[in-house]
Design a protein around this motif. Structure first.
Motif, PDB file in Angstrom:
ATOM      1  N   VAL A  24      83.394 -17.576 -93.176  1.00 45.67           N
ATOM      2  CA  VAL A  24      82.590 -16.726 -94.061  1.00 45.67           C
ATOM      3  C   VAL A  24      82.743 -15.261 -93.679  1.00 45.67           C
ATOM      4  O   VAL A  24      82.910 -14.384 -94.536  1.00 45.67           O
ATOM      5  N   ARG A  27      86.234 -14.025 -94.686  1.00 41.81           N
ATOM      6  CA  ARG A  27      86.325 -13.865 -96.149  1.00 41.81           C
ATOM      7  C   ARG A  27      85.665 -12.567 -96.590  1.00 41.81           C
ATOM      8  O   ARG A  27      86.140 -11.886 -97.490  1.00 41.81           O
ATOM      9  N   GLN A  28      84.540 -12.251 -95.975  1.00 40.67           N
ATOM     10  CA  GLN A  28      83.863 -11.004 -96.342  1.00 40.67           C
ATOM     11  C   GLN A  28      84.603  -9.794 -95.778  1.00 40.67           C
ATOM     12  O   GLN A  28      84.610  -8.733 -96.381  1.00 40.67           O
ATOM     13  N   TRP A  95      85.577 -22.379-103.809  1.00 39.36           N
ATOM     14  CA  TRP A  95      84.115 -22.376-103.709  1.00 39.36           C
ATOM     15  C   TRP A  95      83.703 -23.649-103.023  1.00 39.36           C
ATOM     16  O   TRP A  95      83.828 -24.740-103.553  1.00 39.36           O
ATOM     17  N   LEU A  96      83.222 -23.526-101.817  1.00 33.12           N
ATOM     18  CA  LEU A  96      82.937 -24.706-101.009  1.00 33.12           C
ATOM     19  C   LEU A  96      81.450 -24.903-100.769  1.00 33.12           C
ATOM     20  O   LEU A  96      81.052 -25.838-100.094  1.00 33.12           O
ATOM     21  N   TRP A 106      75.936 -12.025-110.484  1.00 33.88           N
ATOM     22  CA  TRP A 106      76.160 -12.135-109.047  1.00 33.88           C
ATOM     23  C   TRP A 106      77.596 -11.775-108.712  1.00 33.88           C
ATOM     24  O   TRP A 106      77.881 -11.140-107.714  1.00 33.88           O
ATOM     25  N   VAL A 110      78.680  -9.098-106.050  1.00 30.74           N
ATOM     26  CA  VAL A 110      79.533  -9.484-104.921  1.00 30.74           C
ATOM     27  C   VAL A 110      80.807  -8.644-104.900  1.00 30.74           C
ATOM     28  O   VAL A 110      81.265  -8.198-103.847  1.00 30.74           O
TER      29      VAL A 110
ATOM     30  N   ALA B  20      73.917 -11.978-100.874  1.00 31.70           N
ATOM     31  CA  ALA B  20      74.629 -12.535-102.035  1.00 31.70           C
ATOM     32  C   ALA B  20      76.113 -12.640-101.744  1.00 31.70           C
ATOM     33  O   ALA B  20      76.751 -13.643-102.074  1.00 31.70           O
ATOM     34  N   SER B  21      76.647 -11.614-101.099  1.00 28.74           N
ATOM     35  CA  SER B  21      78.068 -11.638-100.758  1.00 28.74           C
ATOM     36  C   SER B  21      78.364 -12.770 -99.783  1.00 28.74           C
ATOM     37  O   SER B  21      79.372 -13.471 -99.904  1.00 28.74           O
ATOM     38  N   ARG B  22      77.450 -12.954 -98.842  1.00 27.43           N
ATOM     39  CA  ARG B  22      77.653 -14.006 -97.853  1.00 27.43           C
ATOM     40  C   ARG B  22      77.596 -15.379 -98.519  1.00 27.43           C
ATOM     41  O   ARG B  22      78.357 -16.284 -98.199  1.00 27.43           O
ATOM     42  N   ARG B  23      76.649 -15.522 -99.439  1.00 33.39           N
ATOM     43  CA  ARG B  23      76.508 -16.796-100.130  1.00 33.39           C
ATOM     44  C   ARG B  23      77.760 -17.095-100.946  1.00 33.39           C
ATOM     45  O   ARG B  23      78.179 -18.232-101.081  1.00 33.39           O
ATOM     46  N   HIS B  24      78.331 -16.042-101.478  1.00 37.70           N
ATOM     47  CA  HIS B  24      79.545 -16.230-102.269  1.00 37.70           C
ATOM     48  C   HIS B  24      80.690 -16.728-101.410  1.00 37.70           C
ATOM     49  O   HIS B  24      81.541 -17.503-101.857  1.00 37.70           O
ATOM     50  N   ALA B  25      80.717 -16.249-100.179  1.00 32.27           N
ATOM     51  CA  ALA B  25      81.797 -16.658 -99.279  1.00 32.27           C
ATOM     52  C   ALA B  25      81.416 -17.862 -98.433  1.00 32.27           C
ATOM     53  O   ALA B  25      82.137 -18.228 -97.525  1.00 32.27           O
ATOM     54  N   ALA B  26      80.264 -18.476 -98.777  1.00 35.42           N
ATOM     55  CA  ALA B  26      79.717 -19.491 -97.863  1.00 35.42           C
ATOM     56  C   ALA B  26      80.581 -20.732 -97.810  1.00 35.42           C
ATOM     57  O   ALA B  26      81.241 -21.109 -98.760  1.00 35.42           O
ATOM     58  N   PHE B  27      80.537 -21.308 -96.670  1.00 36.22           N
ATOM     59  CA  PHE B  27      81.280 -22.538 -96.420  1.00 36.22           C
ATOM     60  C   PHE B  27      80.271 -23.601 -96.042  1.00 36.22           C
ATOM     61  O   PHE B  27      79.716 -23.572 -94.960  1.00 36.22           O
ATOM     62  N   THR B  28      80.016 -24.492 -96.958  1.00 31.80           N
ATOM     63  CA  THR B  28      79.074 -25.555 -96.665  1.00 31.80           C
ATOM     64  C   THR B  28      79.772 -26.879 -96.889  1.00 31.80           C
ATOM     65  O   THR B  28      80.305 -27.123 -97.969  1.00 31.80           O
ATOM     66  N   ASP B  29      79.781 -27.660 -95.872  1.00 28.97           N
ATOM     67  CA  ASP B  29      80.455 -28.951 -96.002  1.00 28.97           C
ATOM     68  C   ASP B  29      79.638 -29.890 -96.862  1.00 28.97           C
ATOM     69  O   ASP B  29      78.415 -29.904 -96.819  1.00 28.97           O
ATOM     70  N   ALA B  34      82.538 -34.896 -94.044  1.00 29.63           N
ATOM     71  CA  ALA B  34      82.619 -33.640 -93.301  1.00 29.63           C
ATOM     72  C   ALA B  34      83.171 -33.876 -91.901  1.00 29.63           C
ATOM     73  O   ALA B  34      84.007 -33.115 -91.416  1.00 29.63           O
ATOM     74  N   ASP B  35      82.695 -34.946 -91.265  1.00 33.01           N
ATOM     75  CA  ASP B  35      83.118 -35.200 -89.906  1.00 33.01           C
ATOM     76  C   ASP B  35      84.613 -35.532 -89.851  1.00 33.01           C
ATOM     77  O   ASP B  35      85.325 -35.059 -88.975  1.00 33.01           O
ATOM     78  N   GLN B  37      86.782 -34.489 -91.930  1.00 32.60           N
ATOM     79  CA  GLN B  37      87.501 -33.244 -92.193  1.00 32.60           C
ATOM     80  C   GLN B  37      87.632 -32.411 -90.923  1.00 32.60           C
ATOM     81  O   GLN B  37      88.693 -31.867 -90.618  1.00 32.60           O
ATOM     82  N   VAL B  38      86.523 -32.340 -90.167  1.00 31.87           N
ATOM     83  CA  VAL B  38      86.557 -31.584 -88.907  1.00 31.87           C
ATOM     84  C   VAL B  38      87.552 -32.208 -87.944  1.00 31.87           C
ATOM     85  O   VAL B  38      88.336 -31.516 -87.284  1.00 31.87           O
TER      86      VAL B  38
END
Lengths: 186, 174
Positions: A24, A27-28, A95-96, A106, A110, B20-29, B34-35, B37-38
């Motif tokens: 993250v 990316r930013q 987008w993950l 948004w 962004v 908002a920018s962080r959320r846009h770039a967020a990585f949530t498995d 997920a395991d 994948q890791v």
């Protein structure tokens, strides 16, 4: 000839905890034309090699990732001096997140934030992003290789420039009409 | 002093924008897989790290014209031009003063020119020696590694990554 068999206890857990955070951040931090995932995998490879000797692995891996991002940025600029990256070479950001994709307003915000961040010097950009992620001044100083007082200066200047950029009349109307920051929830 | 309001958004608004920018770039498995994948990613990291460590000399990438060498060459050329230019100006002034017959001014001019030229040359040499030694060291390291492995294919090849393994993360590359 491979890597010497040194114990890498804790690397998997460390990777599991921090891989999303690093991705993250990168990316930013990076601009267009740079593959954040490639940069992160390079940083993790190096962390794997150096793991037995690392004392502060979190700061170390972020620092390496920033170095790799600079190198990738230089190569991108060398390949496309005009800055116009062909669509075929642009890195698509998958987008993950499990949360829904942001809407158009948004996306505009962004995009503005990303543009503003790219205008900052790298130390200010990194300091602003890491501070927003909750890093302490000492941790940021370890990444940037400076003192905590310098970090405070980078933060002050970086946030100030970003605030002014996002408040500029030329930037605000580009966003969706009637979409002020006040109405948004993070 | 008149108070002028600063343009820009507030700190709270900036935090919201960054979030908002962080959320846009967020990585949530996604929870499922997920395991695995890791685990796959970790395996890939180990494989790639091992490959990098055991890279054979045949895999050495061709060395591009090293930018530091070019910078050094340009720096030397610029320094030479500057010294010649300063010398020419000085010689011109020297002759003009000698023609006017004022020996005191002439010696002051010569001393000044000598100080300028010497400081210029010393400063340039100091800068060039730092950059030049670094680039030459990298170049020679690649040459030596190639010769040791008997893979000297002629000019244009080296090992730009030879020092990488020992200095990873120590410096900001650039």
């Amino acid at each position: 000839m491979g890597l010497p068999t040194m114990p890498r206890t804790g690397f998997a857990e460390f990777y599991r905890v921090h891989r999303g955070e690093l991705l993250v951040f990168i990316r930013q931090y990076c601009g267009d034309g740079v593959d954040a995932e490639d940069i992160c995998s390079g940083a993790w490879e190096r962390a794997y090699v150096e793991w037995p000797a690392l004392r502060e692995p979190r700061s170390w891996v972020f620092k390496v990732a920033i170095n790799l991002a600079h190198r990738a940025g230089r190569e991108a600029r060398r390949a496309y001096p005009s800055g116009d990256i062909p669509a075929s070479q642009q890195v698509s950001v998958r987008w993950l997140s499990s949360s829904p994709m942001p809407g158009a307003e948004w996306g505009a915000l962004v995009s503005d934030v990303r543009d503003g961040l790219q205008r900052l010097p790298w130390q200010q950009r990194a300091a602003v992003l890491l501070d927003h992620d909750g890093w302490s001044r000492a941790e940021i100083a370890a990444v940037l290789g400076c003192t905590t007082i310098t970090v405070r200066g980078h933060l002050h200047r970086g946030r100030g420039r970003l605030r002014r950029f996002l408040g500029e009349p030329s930037v605000v109307p580009q966003r969706a009409s009637g979409e002020g920051l006040e109405g948004r929830t993070a | 002093m008149m108070w002028l309001p600063r343009r820009g958004i507030s700190n709270d608004e900036l935090d919201k924008a960054l979030a908002a920018s962080r959320r846009h770039a967020a990585f949530t498995d996604s929870p499922a897989g997920a395991d695995r994948q890791v685990q796959d990613e970790l395996r890939m990291i180990a494989i790639r790290a091992n490959c990098a460590a055991s890279r054979a000399p045949d895999d050495l990438r061709p060395m591009r014209h090293h930018p530091m060498l070019w910078k050094t060459a340009w720096g030397v050329a610029a320094a030479c031009i500057a010294v010649v230019a300063v010398g020419a100006i000085g010689a011109g002034a020297f002759h003009a003063l000698r023609a006017s017959g004022q020996p005191g001014s002439m010696s002051a001019l010569m001393a000044g020119m000598a100080a300028i030229v010497s400081s210029w040359v010393i400063g340039t040499l100091l800068l060039l020696s730092a950059n030049g030694i670094k680039s030459l060291d990298r170049y020679l390291t690649g040459m030596r590694a190639r010769r040791q492995h008997g893979h000297d294919h002629g000019k244009g090849f080296g090992n730009p990554g030879a020092e990488e393994g020992s200095r990873l993360g120590d410096t900001v590359t650039g």
